[in-house]
Write a protein that holds these residues in place. Sequence first.
Motif, PDB file in Angstrom:
ATOM      1  N   ASP A  50      74.746  48.182  22.981  1.00 31.11           N
ATOM      2  CA  ASP A  50      74.467  48.384  24.405  1.00 31.11           C
ATOM      3  C   ASP A  50      72.955  48.495  24.582  1.00 31.11           C
ATOM      4  O   ASP A  50      72.328  49.450  24.114  1.00 31.11           O
ATOM      5  CB  ASP A  50      75.158  49.656  24.893  1.00 31.11           C
ATOM      6  CG  ASP A  50      74.998  49.881  26.393  1.00 31.11           C
ATOM      7  OD1 ASP A  50      74.123  49.239  27.020  1.00 31.11           O
ATOM      8  OD2 ASP A  50      75.736  50.723  26.939  1.00 31.11           O
ATOM      9  N   GLU A  53      70.947  51.559  25.623  1.00 29.79           N
ATOM     10  CA  GLU A  53      70.790  52.685  24.696  1.00 29.79           C
ATOM     11  C   GLU A  53      69.585  52.533  23.786  1.00 29.79           C
ATOM     12  O   GLU A  53      69.436  53.267  22.800  1.00 29.79           O
ATOM     13  CB  GLU A  53      72.061  52.844  23.867  1.00 29.79           C
ATOM     14  CG  GLU A  53      73.280  53.224  24.714  1.00 29.79           C
ATOM     15  CD  GLU A  53      74.557  53.345  23.907  1.00 29.79           C
ATOM     16  OE1 GLU A  53      74.510  53.094  22.679  1.00 29.79           O
ATOM     17  OE2 GLU A  53      75.590  53.698  24.495  1.00 29.79           O
ATOM     18  N   SER A  95      66.328  47.745  31.631  1.00 26.57           N
ATOM     19  CA  SER A  95      66.543  47.910  30.191  1.00 26.57           C
ATOM     20  C   SER A  95      65.975  46.707  29.445  1.00 26.57           C
ATOM     21  O   SER A  95      65.365  46.851  28.374  1.00 26.57           O
ATOM     22  CB  SER A  95      68.030  48.069  29.883  1.00 26.57           C
ATOM     23  OG  SER A  95      68.563  49.233  30.470  1.00 26.57           O
TER      24      SER A  95
END
Length: 454
Positions: A50, A53, A95
Amino acid sequence: MNAIDLFCGAGGFSAGFEDAGIDVRYGVDTDERALESFEANHEGTGILHDISEGVPSEIKDLDVDVVFGSPPCQGFSDARGSRRLDDERNQLVFSFIQWVAHFEPDYVMMENVAGMTTIGEAFLEAIEAEFAAAGYRVEWETLNAADFGVPQTRERVIYCGVREDLTVEPSLPTGTHSEGGGGQLTLEGERMQGWTTVSAALEDLPDPTEDGTVDLPPLSEFPDNEYLPLVRDGATTTENHTAKEPATDEDTRHIVDALEPGEMYRSSRFGDRYRQVWDLLAHRFSAVERDALHFIARHRTRKAYRMNGKSVGAVPDHLIAEGIDHDDDEVYEALERLHDDGWIRTDEEDGTLGYDLNTKSGIRPRYMRLEPDGQSNTIMTTDFNPRDKLHPTENRGLSLREGARIQSFPDTFVFEGRFDDVANQIGNAVPPLMAKRLGEHVLDIAGKKPPHPQ
């Protein structure tokens, strides 16, 4: 040059970059099945992770020249109807930029749906600010895959970023094809071709098979098709050529049989490409029922008719009775029958009963038959259900391989997983032919030549 692909899926973006001459070291995604396809078709390693993370320890010291990828787009997509700035999926764009800041590559390419530009200026400014904070100058444009030889009018926003200490500027490539063709020149002086058609993409494929494996006829049988040598990639057989059949009920069979290439079943729109329920299934209704359906469809968006102050809504029953040339009692009885059979739904306000089209009667696009001499609209993950897209000439859904062809995946690319897994992988992918041009453009910006003739 070497690179890492974030949100890689099966690896359409990677396939194009690799064909351009860029070494894709890793692909990162949370979809286990897609990563199986990635590893089966690429030399790079797939990592199940992911991205929100942070960077996993096994690649945190990786030295890469390019970071590229496609943050999940459902929060932006016009087809999904959600453009919330705080959508969790939208935040994956940031991200992505955090990974760019970590690796500090020379160049960045990021792809997303055109709908992201309609969220608002604040969102676009936030993306640019985050890239700037990471040390990158960026430019973005909305590019159409058809302009790069893909038989699909798939519009996507592409960001190109260059690290601020480099002297070159970010830019996006020009197309190699145009809707009119006609031999006009690109900025690089190359002669443009016309847009690739669906027919050119599919004309050599035999009937689908249960296991999806088929032999392909010799290319010599299609001497005028310039797309097939590209998409065949030397293959004489291919896999994933399996398709779904429409439902077998009488109404569905009648709709599918009647639709011509380029047409769709949609009662809420009018024009040459739309076929409505009272037309396609005229034998199912009385004259008063057909007129009632037509009246509702025509007036459901008009302010003087709709209920509850909605932009689209139910039409009051008394206005339907007043608006069509039938006895009032016949109209009310017809509305009740249509409702009981599921063709229309009801709404009520202050004691007034209203009627609107129901899904069954084609309120949204259904059974869209592709136009063989045109281009497909955007291939989506759901488009292998016959209720969404139909083959141009056969009464069935698109096969997975046909969808892959329309996405410009080579026939040598084999997708892993069940039917719906593969449908997701194909629909979510960046078309490899478009990705190849993006990869070549990165090499152009860097002043490097591809290692093989273009």
